[in-house]
Design a protein around this motif. Sequence first.
Motif, PDB file in Angstrom:
ATOM      1  N   TYR A 159       0.800  -1.209   0.000  1.00 58.52           N
ATOM      2  CA  TYR A 159       0.000   0.000   0.000  1.00 58.52           C
ATOM      3  C   TYR A 159       0.838   1.265   0.000  1.00 58.52           C
ATOM      4  O   TYR A 159       0.538   2.193  -0.747  1.00 58.52           O
ATOM      5  N   PRO A 160       1.919   1.353   0.826  1.00 57.86           N
ATOM      6  CA  PRO A 160       2.757   2.546   0.744  1.00 57.86           C
ATOM      7  C   PRO A 160       3.362   2.754  -0.632  1.00 57.86           C
ATOM      8  O   PRO A 160       3.515   3.890  -1.085  1.00 57.86           O
ATOM      9  N   VAL A 161       3.719   1.667  -1.330  1.00 57.22           N
ATOM     10  CA  VAL A 161       4.277   1.791  -2.677  1.00 57.22           C
ATOM     11  C   VAL A 161       3.244   2.407  -3.613  1.00 57.22           C
ATOM     12  O   VAL A 161       3.546   3.312  -4.402  1.00 57.22           O
ATOM     13  N   TYR A 162       1.993   1.915  -3.525  1.00 55.55           N
ATOM     14  CA  TYR A 162       0.929   2.443  -4.373  1.00 55.55           C
ATOM     15  C   TYR A 162       0.654   3.906  -4.041  1.00 55.55           C
ATOM     16  O   TYR A 162       0.491   4.746  -4.934  1.00 55.55           O
ATOM     17  N   LEU A 177      -3.118  17.718 -22.119  1.00 52.32           N
ATOM     18  CA  LEU A 177      -2.469  16.528 -22.665  1.00 52.32           C
ATOM     19  C   LEU A 177      -1.697  15.780 -21.579  1.00 52.32           C
ATOM     20  O   LEU A 177      -1.795  14.555 -21.467  1.00 52.32           O
ATOM     21  N   ILE A 178      -0.961  16.510 -20.761  1.00 51.42           N
ATOM     22  CA  ILE A 178      -0.136  15.865 -19.738  1.00 51.42           C
ATOM     23  C   ILE A 178      -0.987  15.411 -18.554  1.00 51.42           C
ATOM     24  O   ILE A 178      -0.904  14.260 -18.119  1.00 51.42           O
ATOM     25  N   ASN A 179      -1.812  16.320 -18.020  1.00 47.60           N
ATOM     26  CA  ASN A 179      -2.540  16.013 -16.787  1.00 47.60           C
ATOM     27  C   ASN A 179      -3.707  15.060 -16.988  1.00 47.60           C
ATOM     28  O   ASN A 179      -3.994  14.225 -16.126  1.00 47.60           O
ATOM     29  N   HIS A 180      -4.407  15.164 -18.120  1.00 48.50           N
ATOM     30  CA  HIS A 180      -5.592  14.327 -18.316  1.00 48.50           C
ATOM     31  C   HIS A 180      -5.329  13.114 -19.196  1.00 48.50           C
ATOM     32  O   HIS A 180      -5.880  12.044 -18.953  1.00 48.50           O
ATOM     33  N   THR A 181      -4.476  13.265 -20.202  1.00 50.55           N
ATOM     34  CA  THR A 181      -4.265  12.167 -21.139  1.00 50.55           C
ATOM     35  C   THR A 181      -3.120  11.255 -20.727  1.00 50.55           C
ATOM     36  O   THR A 181      -3.230  10.031 -20.814  1.00 50.55           O
ATOM     37  N   ILE A 182      -2.018  11.837 -20.259  1.00 48.09           N
ATOM     38  CA  ILE A 182      -0.831  11.034 -19.949  1.00 48.09           C
ATOM     39  C   ILE A 182      -0.822  10.573 -18.489  1.00 48.09           C
ATOM     40  O   ILE A 182      -0.680   9.383 -18.205  1.00 48.09           O
ATOM     41  N   LEU A 183      -0.988  11.515 -17.563  1.00 51.95           N
ATOM     42  CA  LEU A 183      -0.871  11.185 -16.138  1.00 51.95           C
ATOM     43  C   LEU A 183      -2.170  10.684 -15.519  1.00 51.95           C
ATOM     44  O   LEU A 183      -2.143  10.032 -14.483  1.00 51.95           O
ATOM     45  N   SER A 184      -3.286  10.981 -16.134  1.00 45.20           N
ATOM     46  CA  SER A 184      -4.568  10.607 -15.553  1.00 45.20           C
ATOM     47  C   SER A 184      -4.910   9.141 -15.827  1.00 45.20           C
ATOM     48  O   SER A 184      -4.446   8.546 -16.803  1.00 45.20           O
ATOM     49  N   LYS A 185      -5.730   8.560 -14.944  1.00 47.04           N
ATOM     50  CA  LYS A 185      -6.235   7.201 -15.108  1.00 47.04           C
ATOM     51  C   LYS A 185      -7.640   7.208 -15.721  1.00 47.04           C
ATOM     52  O   LYS A 185      -8.382   6.233 -15.600  1.00 47.04           O
ATOM     53  N   VAL A 196       0.809   7.335  -6.423  1.00 46.67           N
ATOM     54  CA  VAL A 196      -0.298   8.287  -6.547  1.00 46.67           C
ATOM     55  C   VAL A 196       0.165   9.683  -6.170  1.00 46.67           C
ATOM     56  O   VAL A 196      -0.160  10.670  -6.845  1.00 46.67           O
ATOM     57  N   GLN A 197       0.917   9.783  -5.083  1.00 44.81           N
ATOM     58  CA  GLN A 197       1.411  11.087  -4.645  1.00 44.81           C
ATOM     59  C   GLN A 197       2.347  11.704  -5.682  1.00 44.81           C
ATOM     60  O   GLN A 197       2.296  12.905  -5.936  1.00 44.81           O
ATOM     61  N   ARG A 198       3.189  10.884  -6.284  1.00 46.61           N
ATOM     62  CA  ARG A 198       4.093  11.397  -7.319  1.00 46.61           C
ATOM     63  C   ARG A 198       3.319  11.895  -8.521  1.00 46.61           C
ATOM     64  O   ARG A 198       3.655  12.928  -9.114  1.00 46.61           O
ATOM     65  N   ARG A 219       0.196  12.979  -8.569  1.00 44.01           N
ATOM     66  CA  ARG A 219      -0.496  14.215  -8.206  1.00 44.01           C
ATOM     67  C   ARG A 219       0.465  15.391  -8.141  1.00 44.01           C
ATOM     68  O   ARG A 219       0.131  16.504  -8.563  1.00 44.01           O
ATOM     69  N   PHE A 220       1.658  15.148  -7.618  1.00 45.66           N
ATOM     70  CA  PHE A 220       2.653  16.213  -7.562  1.00 45.66           C
ATOM     71  C   PHE A 220       3.039  16.661  -8.968  1.00 45.66           C
ATOM     72  O   PHE A 220       3.173  17.860  -9.240  1.00 45.66           O
ATOM     73  N   ALA A 221       3.206  15.693  -9.868  1.00 43.35           N
ATOM     74  CA  ALA A 221       3.550  16.021 -11.257  1.00 43.35           C
ATOM     75  C   ALA A 221       2.441  16.832 -11.913  1.00 43.35           C
ATOM     76  O   ALA A 221       2.709  17.801 -12.647  1.00 43.35           O
ATOM     77  N   GLN A 222       1.183  16.471 -11.652  1.00 34.21           N
ATOM     78  CA  GLN A 222       0.058  17.200 -12.227  1.00 34.21           C
ATOM     79  C   GLN A 222       0.016  18.637 -11.706  1.00 34.21           C
ATOM     80  O   GLN A 222      -0.231  19.578 -12.463  1.00 34.21           O
ATOM     81  N   ARG A 223       0.245  18.808 -10.402  1.00 35.54           N
ATOM     82  CA  ARG A 223       0.242  20.151  -9.825  1.00 35.54           C
ATOM     83  C   ARG A 223       1.420  20.979 -10.342  1.00 35.54           C
ATOM     84  O   ARG A 223       1.282  22.184 -10.567  1.00 35.54           O
ATOM     85  N   LEU A 224       2.552  20.317 -10.532  1.00 35.71           N
ATOM     86  CA  LEU A 224       3.718  21.016 -11.059  1.00 35.71           C
ATOM     87  C   LEU A 224       3.466  21.510 -12.472  1.00 35.71           C
ATOM     88  O   LEU A 224       3.789  22.654 -12.821  1.00 35.71           O
ATOM     89  N   VAL A 225       2.866  20.650 -13.301  1.00 30.82           N
ATOM     90  CA  VAL A 225       2.538  21.047 -14.672  1.00 30.82           C
ATOM     91  C   VAL A 225       1.529  22.184 -14.668  1.00 30.82           C
ATOM     92  O   VAL A 225       1.639  23.138 -15.458  1.00 30.82           O
TER      93      VAL A 225
END
Length: 219
Positions: A34-37, A89-97, A41-43, A45-51
Amino acid sequence: MQHYCSNCNIYTKQQYCPLCKYKLSEKLEDNTYYPVYETKVQRRRFAQRLVLFIAFFVISTSLLINLLTDPHPLWFLYVLGPVLYTLLLINHTILSKAHTGSKVIFQVIALSIMLFILDAASGSSRWSIHYVIPFLVTLATLFVTIIVLRKPMKWREYIGYMTTMVILGFLPAILFLSSWSTVLWPSAATALYALLTLIGMILFSEKTMKNEIVRRFHF
């Protein structure tokens, strides 16, 4: 605590492996995965906020420079469209599930808006409405259709997205009738393809799916 046997690749609460009887020393908590998962997820979300932050920074900086130097013309619009599209493109298409159908629809809408902004900024010759947007809608509808044909089990999963693409297929014709577009054949071709897709959905789908399509279009 759980013990892991590297020989048999199993986990057990016993101190000895039940298969090879090897004494186990490596311990693993029940919730190790669970911590790995959560980290992934945190990474993400951080990438999405950074973008998102970078996009706001680029847009606001460009707007400020444009207004301070020469507000006419607004070259800032040339930056706004591509940056907003890259953000989606990055937040919704690439990083999003998100679902693939949702990604296709958002890509069509985002690309259409970006190209329309660029078209308006370059003098509004309406090349985006005349040619590009009808082509994008047709291509996206074809893409979703191919997915459904290759994996018929996903038909029910994609019906909502197919319905949305069919509706978008008639949008260029509406733009032509409202005089926004003055070139007939791209709008007509897109509307025809949307109509054929709708007919194909009704003819070749299962009975339950036909009822769902009829309900959605209120036939």
